[in-house]
Scaffold this motif. Structure first.
Motif, PDB file in Angstrom:
ATOM      1  N   GLN A  74       0.833  -1.203   0.000  1.00 14.61           N
ATOM      2  CA  GLN A  74       0.000   0.000   0.000  1.00 14.61           C
ATOM      3  C   GLN A  74       0.871   1.257   0.000  1.00 14.61           C
ATOM      4  OE1 GLN A  74      -3.428   0.132  -0.363  1.00 14.61           O
ATOM      5  NE2 GLN A  74      -3.044   2.310  -0.630  1.00 14.61           N
ATOM      6  N   GLY A  75       1.974   1.201   0.718  1.00  9.96           N
ATOM      7  CA  GLY A  75       2.919   2.324   0.722  1.00  9.96           C
ATOM      8  C   GLY A  75       3.490   2.581  -0.664  1.00  9.96           C
ATOM      9  N   TRP A  76       3.825   1.505  -1.396  1.00 13.48           N
ATOM     10  CA  TRP A  76       4.316   1.652  -2.764  1.00 13.48           C
ATOM     11  C   TRP A  76       3.237   2.279  -3.644  1.00 13.48           C
ATOM     12  CZ3 TRP A  76       6.262  -4.069  -3.214  1.00 13.48           C
ATOM     13  CH2 TRP A  76       7.451  -4.213  -2.495  1.00 13.48           C
ATOM     14  N   HIS A  77       2.015   1.791  -3.488  1.00 17.35           N
ATOM     15  CA  HIS A  77       0.884   2.291  -4.279  1.00 17.35           C
ATOM     16  C   HIS A  77       0.682   3.793  -4.023  1.00 17.35           C
ATOM     17  CE1 HIS A  77      -2.990   2.234  -6.311  1.00 17.35           C
ATOM     18  NE2 HIS A  77      -3.520   2.826  -5.258  1.00 17.35           N
ATOM     19  N   ASP A  78       0.678   4.166  -2.758  1.00 15.98           N
ATOM     20  CA  ASP A  78       0.482   5.573  -2.395  1.00 15.98           C
ATOM     21  C   ASP A  78       1.620   6.441  -2.917  1.00 15.98           C
ATOM     22  OD1 ASP A  78      -1.830   4.756  -1.113  1.00 15.98           O
ATOM     23  OD2 ASP A  78      -0.957   4.849   0.902  1.00 15.98           O
ATOM     24  N   ALA A  79       2.848   5.928  -2.833  1.00 17.33           N
ATOM     25  CA  ALA A  79       4.005   6.686  -3.324  1.00 17.33           C
ATOM     26  C   ALA A  79       3.930   6.879  -4.832  1.00 17.33           C
ATOM     27  CB  ALA A  79       5.303   5.977  -2.944  1.00 17.33           C
ATOM     28  N   THR A  80       3.458   5.870  -5.545  1.00 17.90           N
ATOM     29  CA  THR A  80       3.310   5.982  -7.001  1.00 17.90           C
ATOM     30  C   THR A  80       2.261   7.035  -7.344  1.00 17.90           C
ATOM     31  OG1 THR A  80       4.015   3.715  -7.384  1.00 17.90           O
ATOM     32  CG2 THR A  80       2.683   4.726  -9.104  1.00 17.90           C
ATOM     33  N   LYS A  81       1.136   6.994  -6.644  1.00 20.53           N
ATOM     34  CA  LYS A  81       0.073   7.973  -6.906  1.00 20.53           C
ATOM     35  C   LYS A  81       0.530   9.400  -6.604  1.00 20.53           C
ATOM     36  CE  LYS A  81      -4.105   7.197  -5.485  1.00 20.53           C
ATOM     37  NZ  LYS A  81      -5.286   6.786  -4.701  1.00 20.53           N
ATOM     38  N   ALA A  82       1.349   9.563  -5.587  1.00 20.58           N
ATOM     39  CA  ALA A  82       1.787  10.890  -5.155  1.00 20.58           C
ATOM     40  C   ALA A  82       3.033  11.378  -5.895  1.00 20.58           C
ATOM     41  CB  ALA A  82       2.061  10.881  -3.654  1.00 20.58           C
ATOM     42  N   ASP A  83       3.690  10.507  -6.638  1.00 14.78           N
ATOM     43  CA  ASP A  83       4.924  10.877  -7.318  1.00 14.78           C
ATOM     44  C   ASP A  83       4.656  12.009  -8.309  1.00 14.78           C
ATOM     45  OD1 ASP A  83       6.978  10.631  -9.627  1.00 14.78           O
ATOM     46  OD2 ASP A  83       7.856   9.435  -8.008  1.00 14.78           O
ATOM     47  N   PRO A  84       5.420  13.107  -8.226  1.00 12.64           N
ATOM     48  CA  PRO A  84       5.162  14.239  -9.112  1.00 12.64           C
ATOM     49  C   PRO A  84       5.448  13.936 -10.583  1.00 12.64           C
ATOM     50  CG  PRO A  84       7.137  14.621  -7.807  1.00 12.64           C
ATOM     51  CD  PRO A  84       6.507  13.366  -7.292  1.00 12.64           C
ATOM     52  N   GLU A  85       6.298  12.969 -10.842  1.00 10.61           N
ATOM     53  CA  GLU A  85       6.668  12.637 -12.216  1.00 10.61           C
ATOM     54  C   GLU A  85       5.631  11.728 -12.889  1.00 10.61           C
ATOM     55  OE1 GLU A  85      10.235  10.124 -14.368  1.00 10.61           O
ATOM     56  OE2 GLU A  85      10.629  11.073 -12.441  1.00 10.61           O
ATOM     57  N   ILE A  86       5.102  10.765 -12.151  1.00  8.98           N
ATOM     58  CA  ILE A  86       4.219   9.769 -12.776  1.00  8.98           C
ATOM     59  C   ILE A  86       2.808   9.751 -12.207  1.00  8.98           C
ATOM     60  CG2 ILE A  86       6.074   8.224 -13.450  1.00  8.98           C
ATOM     61  CD1 ILE A  86       5.495   6.557 -10.950  1.00  8.98           C
ATOM     62  N   GLY A  87       2.585  10.364 -11.070  1.00 12.06           N
ATOM     63  CA  GLY A  87       1.297  10.267 -10.399  1.00 12.06           C
ATOM     64  C   GLY A  87       0.372  11.425 -10.671  1.00 12.06           C
ATOM     65  N   GLY A  88      -0.525  11.615  -9.740  1.00 11.50           N
ATOM     66  CA  GLY A  88      -1.484  12.712  -9.835  1.00 11.50           C
ATOM     67  C   GLY A  88      -2.423  12.554 -11.017  1.00 11.50           C
ATOM     68  N   ASP A  89      -2.653  13.651 -11.718  1.00 14.55           N
ATOM     69  CA  ASP A  89      -3.567  13.656 -12.867  1.00 14.55           C
ATOM     70  C   ASP A  89      -3.049  12.807 -14.022  1.00 14.55           C
ATOM     71  OD1 ASP A  89      -5.136  15.389 -11.422  1.00 14.55           O
ATOM     72  OD2 ASP A  89      -4.416  17.201 -12.446  1.00 14.55           O
ATOM     73  N   LYS A  90      -1.739  12.591 -14.065  1.00 15.16           N
ATOM     74  CA  LYS A  90      -1.123  11.847 -15.164  1.00 15.16           C
ATOM     75  C   LYS A  90      -1.105  10.336 -14.923  1.00 15.16           C
ATOM     76  CE  LYS A  90       2.373  14.380 -14.242  1.00 15.16           C
ATOM     77  NZ  LYS A  90       3.704  14.894 -14.077  1.00 15.16           N
ATOM     78  N   LEU A  91      -1.545   9.893 -13.737  1.00 13.99           N
ATOM     79  CA  LEU A  91      -1.384   8.487 -13.362  1.00 13.99           C
ATOM     80  C   LEU A  91      -2.071   7.533 -14.333  1.00 13.99           C
ATOM     81  CD1 LEU A  91      -0.192   6.505 -11.307  1.00 13.99           C
ATOM     82  CD2 LEU A  91      -2.334   6.655 -10.058  1.00 13.99           C
ATOM     83  N   ALA A  92      -3.345   7.743 -14.638  1.00 16.72           N
ATOM     84  CA  ALA A  92      -4.077   6.810 -15.503  1.00 16.72           C
ATOM     85  C   ALA A  92      -3.413   6.692 -16.870  1.00 16.72           C
ATOM     86  CB  ALA A  92      -5.530   7.249 -15.636  1.00 16.72           C
ATOM     87  N   GLU A  93      -3.046   7.819 -17.457  1.00 14.07           N
ATOM     88  CA  GLU A  93      -2.393   7.809 -18.769  1.00 14.07           C
ATOM     89  C   GLU A  93      -1.030   7.116 -18.687  1.00 14.07           C
ATOM     90  OE1 GLU A  93      -0.463  11.013 -21.895  1.00 14.07           O
ATOM     91  OE2 GLU A  93      -2.001  11.706 -20.503  1.00 14.07           O
ATOM     92  N   ASN A  94      -0.273   7.407 -17.631  1.00 18.45           N
ATOM     93  CA  ASN A  94       1.049   6.796 -17.476  1.00 18.45           C
ATOM     94  C   ASN A  94       0.959   5.293 -17.250  1.00 18.45           C
ATOM     95  OD1 ASN A  94       2.461   9.153 -17.898  1.00 18.45           O
ATOM     96  ND2 ASN A  94       2.540   9.691 -15.746  1.00 18.45           N
ATOM     97  N   LEU A  95      -0.036   4.852 -16.495  1.00 17.11           N
ATOM     98  CA  LEU A  95      -0.196   3.414 -16.269  1.00 17.11           C
ATOM     99  C   LEU A  95      -0.578   2.701 -17.562  1.00 17.11           C
ATOM    100  CD1 LEU A  95      -1.932   3.235 -12.772  1.00 17.11           C
ATOM    101  CD2 LEU A  95       0.472   2.814 -13.335  1.00 17.11           C
ATOM    102  N   ALA A  96      -1.398   3.336 -18.372  1.00 16.68           N
ATOM    103  CA  ALA A  96      -1.768   2.740 -19.664  1.00 16.68           C
ATOM    104  C   ALA A  96      -0.530   2.578 -20.548  1.00 16.68           C
ATOM    105  CB  ALA A  96      -2.821   3.598 -20.352  1.00 16.68           C
TER     106      ALA A  96
END
Length: 166
Positions: A74-96
């Motif tokens: 869960q900590g990894w998941h939260d860190a990924t979502k919060a990462d300024p480079e890959i997370g936030g609003d860009k997360l869904a597009e980056n994961l795709a």
């Protein structure tokens, strides 16, 4: 009564090395078993008493291991979502985009990433995203509008004779 010089029968104590049997199909980590064995030895518990104690606490130890593992993932998941480079609003597009790289791997890779939770680790996501971007098709970049009219005599002459000064 025995005197200090007479040898009293020594109580059965801790063995040189404990040999623990699995408890109700519960798998404990080697680190957990080593820690438990050290404490059992410090308490001078014989093998049978140490095994009985382990059997009684093994379910709770296993639950703690699972809870710790879940918290880590869960900590990894939260860190990924919060990462300024890959997370936030860009997360869904980056994961795709990252999935393009993962999809190239064998099914065992996907299973490993899902079963261990490593697919949530920011470093793994960043790596897969970088590979996914390299695999992505180039995007069409439309030509920009110019401020110079293109159908004037001057514009046509400039295109036909680019090295001639106007």
């Amino acid at each position: 009564t025995t005197t200090a010089t007479e040898a009293a029968p020594a109580p059965q104590g801790a063995p040189e090395k404990y040999e623990f049997k699995p408890t109700q199909g519960i798998a404990l980590t080697d680190t957990t078993l080593e820690s438990f064995a050290a404490e059992a030895k410090a308490l001078n518990l014989p093998q049978d008493k140490a095994q009985a104690l382990l059997d009684s606490i093994a379910p709770q130890l296993a639950k703690q291991q699972v809870d710790t593992f879940k918290a880590t993932v869960q900590g990894w998941h939260d860190a990924t979502k919060a990462d300024p480079e890959i997370g936030g609003d860009k997360l869904a597009e980056n994961l795709a985009t990252a999935r393009k790289a993962i999809d190239l791997g064998p099914p065992e890779l996907k299973e490993l990433l899902n079963s261990t939770g490593l697919g949530n680790h920011p470093a793994v996501v960043k790596w897969a995203l970088a590979v996914g971007k390299k695999l992505s098709e180039d995007a069409f970049v439309p030509g920009g509008k110019t401020t110079v009219p293109q159908n004037t005599e001057e514009a046509r002459a400039a295109r036909m004779y680019p090295t001639t000064a106007a």
